[in-house]
Design a protein around this motif. Structure first.
Motif, PDB file in Angstrom:
ATOM      1  N   ARG A  37     -51.679  85.887   3.764  1.00  0.00           N
ATOM      2  CA  ARG A  37     -50.939  87.142   3.546  1.00  0.00           C
ATOM      3  C   ARG A  37     -49.430  86.869   3.507  1.00  0.00           C
ATOM      4  N   ALA A  38     -48.976  85.924   4.346  1.00  0.00           N
ATOM      5  CA  ALA A  38     -47.531  85.698   4.483  1.00  0.00           C
ATOM      6  C   ALA A  38     -46.957  84.871   3.321  1.00  0.00           C
ATOM      7  N   LEU A  39     -47.776  84.001   2.733  1.00  0.00           N
ATOM      8  CA  LEU A  39     -47.257  83.080   1.707  1.00  0.00           C
ATOM      9  C   LEU A  39     -46.619  83.790   0.499  1.00  0.00           C
ATOM     10  N   PRO A  40     -47.299  84.794  -0.099  1.00  0.00           N
ATOM     11  CA  PRO A  40     -46.673  85.408  -1.289  1.00  0.00           C
ATOM     12  C   PRO A  40     -45.339  86.086  -0.970  1.00  0.00           C
ATOM     13  N   VAL A  41     -45.194  86.606   0.244  1.00  0.00           N
ATOM     14  CA  VAL A  41     -43.928  87.268   0.602  1.00  0.00           C
ATOM     15  C   VAL A  41     -42.804  86.243   0.604  1.00  0.00           C
ATOM     16  N   SER A  42     -43.034  85.094   1.266  1.00  0.00           N
ATOM     17  CA  SER A  42     -41.962  84.094   1.321  1.00  0.00           C
ATOM     18  C   SER A  42     -41.711  83.485  -0.061  1.00  0.00           C
ATOM     19  N   ALA A  43     -42.785  83.229  -0.833  1.00  0.00           N
ATOM     20  CA  ALA A  43     -42.582  82.644  -2.170  1.00  0.00           C
ATOM     21  C   ALA A  43     -41.780  83.604  -3.054  1.00  0.00           C
ATOM     22  N   TYR A  44     -42.086  84.907  -2.947  1.00  0.00           N
ATOM     23  CA  TYR A  44     -41.360  85.877  -3.780  1.00  0.00           C
ATOM     24  C   TYR A  44     -39.890  85.969  -3.362  1.00  0.00           C
ATOM     25  N   LEU A  45     -39.629  85.951  -2.050  1.00  0.00           N
ATOM     26  CA  LEU A  45     -38.230  86.030  -1.590  1.00  0.00           C
ATOM     27  C   LEU A  45     -37.426  84.815  -2.053  1.00  0.00           C
ATOM     28  N   ARG A  90     -66.216  91.984   4.628  1.00  0.00           N
ATOM     29  CA  ARG A  90     -66.155  90.637   4.047  1.00  0.00           C
ATOM     30  C   ARG A  90     -65.651  90.650   2.602  1.00  0.00           C
ATOM     31  N   ASN A  91     -66.189  91.600   1.828  1.00  0.00           N
ATOM     32  CA  ASN A  91     -65.797  91.654   0.416  1.00  0.00           C
ATOM     33  C   ASN A  91     -64.304  91.937   0.272  1.00  0.00           C
ATOM     34  N   ARG A  92     -63.833  92.870   1.108  1.00  0.00           N
ATOM     35  CA  ARG A  92     -62.428  93.253   1.040  1.00  0.00           C
ATOM     36  C   ARG A  92     -61.538  92.036   1.374  1.00  0.00           C
ATOM     37  N   HIS A  93     -61.930  91.287   2.381  1.00  0.00           N
ATOM     38  CA  HIS A  93     -61.139  90.123   2.780  1.00  0.00           C
ATOM     39  C   HIS A  93     -61.133  89.058   1.689  1.00  0.00           C
ATOM     40  N   GLY A  94     -62.302  88.900   1.047  1.00  0.00           N
ATOM     41  CA  GLY A  94     -62.390  87.925  -0.049  1.00  0.00           C
ATOM     42  C   GLY A  94     -61.451  88.311  -1.181  1.00  0.00           C
ATOM     43  N   PHE A  95     -61.434  89.600  -1.502  1.00  0.00           N
ATOM     44  CA  PHE A  95     -60.575  90.094  -2.574  1.00  0.00           C
ATOM     45  C   PHE A  95     -59.100  89.880  -2.222  1.00  0.00           C
ATOM     46  N   ALA A  97     -57.851  87.669  -0.227  1.00  0.00           N
ATOM     47  CA  ALA A  97     -57.515  86.238  -0.244  1.00  0.00           C
ATOM     48  C   ALA A  97     -57.245  85.754  -1.669  1.00  0.00           C
ATOM     49  N   VAL A  98     -58.082  86.217  -2.615  1.00  0.00           N
ATOM     50  CA  VAL A  98     -57.882  85.821  -4.021  1.00  0.00           C
ATOM     51  C   VAL A  98     -56.547  86.369  -4.526  1.00  0.00           C
ATOM     52  N   LEU A  99     -56.272  87.639  -4.176  1.00  0.00           N
ATOM     53  CA  LEU A  99     -55.012  88.258  -4.591  1.00  0.00           C
ATOM     54  C   LEU A  99     -53.816  87.487  -4.010  1.00  0.00           C
ATOM     55  N   ASP A 100     -53.913  87.121  -2.736  1.00  0.00           N
ATOM     56  CA  ASP A 100     -52.825  86.364  -2.097  1.00  0.00           C
ATOM     57  C   ASP A 100     -52.586  85.026  -2.792  1.00  0.00           C
ATOM     58  N   LEU A 101     -53.688  84.333  -3.083  1.00  0.00           N
ATOM     59  CA  LEU A 101     -53.550  83.015  -3.721  1.00  0.00           C
ATOM     60  C   LEU A 101     -52.930  83.147  -5.105  1.00  0.00           C
ATOM     61  N   LEU A 102     -53.385  84.164  -5.857  1.00  0.00           N
ATOM     62  CA  LEU A 102     -52.838  84.368  -7.203  1.00  0.00           C
ATOM     63  C   LEU A 102     -51.348  84.706  -7.140  1.00  0.00           C
ATOM     64  N   LEU A 103     -50.988  85.609  -6.227  1.00  0.00           N
ATOM     65  CA  LEU A 103     -49.573  85.999  -6.085  1.00  0.00           C
ATOM     66  C   LEU A 103     -48.714  84.800  -5.704  1.00  0.00           C
ATOM     67  N   THR A 104     -49.213  84.004  -4.745  1.00  0.00           N
ATOM     68  CA  THR A 104     -48.444  82.830  -4.291  1.00  0.00           C
ATOM     69  C   THR A 104     -48.278  81.830  -5.424  1.00  0.00           C
ATOM     70  N   ALA A 105     -49.377  81.584  -6.154  1.00  0.00           N
ATOM     71  CA  ALA A 105     -49.299  80.605  -7.248  1.00  0.00           C
ATOM     72  C   ALA A 105     -48.316  81.077  -8.309  1.00  0.00           C
ATOM     73  N   PHE A 106     -48.357  82.379  -8.626  1.00  0.00           N
ATOM     74  CA  PHE A 106     -47.456  82.926  -9.641  1.00  0.00           C
ATOM     75  C   PHE A 106     -45.987  82.790  -9.204  1.00  0.00           C
ATOM     76  N   CYS A 107     -45.706  83.212  -7.956  1.00  0.00           N
ATOM     77  CA  CYS A 107     -44.308  83.160  -7.469  1.00  0.00           C
ATOM     78  C   CYS A 107     -43.830  81.709  -7.360  1.00  0.00           C
ATOM     79  N   ALA A 108     -44.703  80.824  -6.868  1.00  0.00           N
ATOM     80  CA  ALA A 108     -44.306  79.420  -6.721  1.00  0.00           C
ATOM     81  C   ALA A 108     -44.061  78.791  -8.091  1.00  0.00           C
ATOM     82  N   GLY A 109     -44.900  79.157  -9.072  1.00  0.00           N
ATOM     83  CA  GLY A 109     -44.720  78.636 -10.432  1.00  0.00           C
ATOM     84  C   GLY A 109     -43.405  79.103 -11.032  1.00  0.00           C
ATOM     85  N   MET A 110     -43.100  80.390 -10.859  1.00  0.00           N
ATOM     86  CA  MET A 110     -41.838  80.935 -11.385  1.00  0.00           C
ATOM     87  C   MET A 110     -40.641  80.287 -10.683  1.00  0.00           C
TER      88      MET A 110
END
Ligand SMILES: [Zn+2]
Length: 317
Positions: A37-45, A90-95, A97-110
């Motif tokens: 949860r924390a990774l996309p926030v720091s990557a975006y900042l 469980r399903n909500r948490h899985g979703f 986690a995928v959203l977090d990973l995608l957001l982090t990858a996008f911000c880190a790539g940019m």
């Protein structure tokens, strides 16, 4: 200016707050999920600290967002330490986690794309003296990635080939001690911009080969598409030609054929040409005929030995 206002409001105010709020509220079951949860926030900042234009919103906001993000991380850390019943959402948490990973990858790539613009391409950069003195200056656009320097769009686009010389240009404004570049948010009065009227000095010794001096200084929201450089001085120095553009009407103290030494005054900063607000545009380019001098080869430059990138502060020696 409206585009910059929109990007600033959404990208540099609303989104950081929304991401911190999400981190504050969102559920997690363990420390690994907290980290996700924390990774996309720091990557975006980090991304907006590098690629955001901090003209309309003050740079200090980033410290506020860092505090807000840290508070949200602390609150969610405490919540994540308490184990939830097995199988809970469980399903909500899985979703999530995928959203977090995608957001982090996008911000880190940019972020990586923006940071790739900190390294000049070959050939070796032309070393220039500062064309501005006495004050603290803020680099609005500069560097070698389009994410931190929109001039880069002229490098590859065929339709902009006639303006290619400016691909590695820098745009500079003057800051006060609070980091503001004008007295007001987007003032109409050009004199409210701290750089308006500032003396511009030759950044290298050479010969003046072209000038323009007669174009009006436009109010902040206009722009002269027919004369993109506005009033300018084009110098031919030992290693490159250098353009100083958007100068003040009738402010030039040099004419074609004049010899100048590094540090000689040549004119004043204005707001002529294709310019949204008073600033100095500086670029280095290969030799060009007088016909279409902006179509020449762009050359990387340094000022006082530094590669200038967006959000740099320049305090000339
Ligand atoms: Zn420019």
């Amino acid at each position: 200016m409206f585009e910059l206002l929109f990007i600033t409001a959404v990208g540099q105010v609303l989104l950081p707050v929304a991401l911190a709020f999400r981190l504050w509220r969102v559920a997690c079951r363990n420390r690994l999920e907290w980290l996700l949860r924390a990774l996309p926030v720091s990557a975006y900042l980090f991304f907006i600290a590098v690629a955001g234009v901090w003209l309309l919103a003050p740079w200090g906001l980033l410290y506020g967002f860092a505090l807000l993000g840290s508070a949200a991380a602390a609150v969610s850390w405490r919540r994540c330490s308490r184990p939830l019943p097995p199988g809970d959402g469980r399903n909500r948490h899985g979703f999530q986690a995928v959203l977090d990973l995608l957001l982090t990858a996008f911000c880190a790539g940019m972020l990586a794309w923006a940071l790739s613009g900190y390294t000049p391409p070959a050939p070796p950069a032309i070393d220039l003296a500062s064309p501005l003195k006495n004050g603290v200056f803020y680099v609005v656009n500069g560097g070698y990635s389009i994410l931190i320097n929109p001039h880069m769009k002229t490098l590859k686009q065929e339709s902009l080939a006639a303006y290619r010389a400016q691909s590695y240009a820098v745009d500079i404004v003057k800051s006060d001690r609070f980091g503001r570049r004008a007295n007001g948010w987007v003032p109409e009065d050009l004199a409210s911009y701290y750089i308006f009227g500032a003396m511009v000095y030759a950044p290298c010794s050479g010969v003046v080969i072209m000038t323009e001096d007669r174009l009006s200084d436009l109010t902040a929201s206009e722009g002269d598409r027919l004369h993109p450089a506005g009033n300018f001085v084009l110098l031919e120095c030992a290693e490159a030609s250098v353009l100083l553009a958007h100068l003040m009407q009738f402010s030039l103290s040099v004419r074609p054929g004049d010899r100048v030494q590094t540090g000689d005054p040549v004119g004043r900063v204005g707001n002529s040409g294709m310019s949204t607000e008073p600033h100095l545009h500086l670029h280095a380019q290969g030799r060009a005929g007088s016909e279409n001098f902006l179509a020449a080869e762009p050359l990387p430059l340094k000022v006082e030995g530094r590669t200038l990138v967006r959000n740099d502060r320049l305090v000339p020696r």
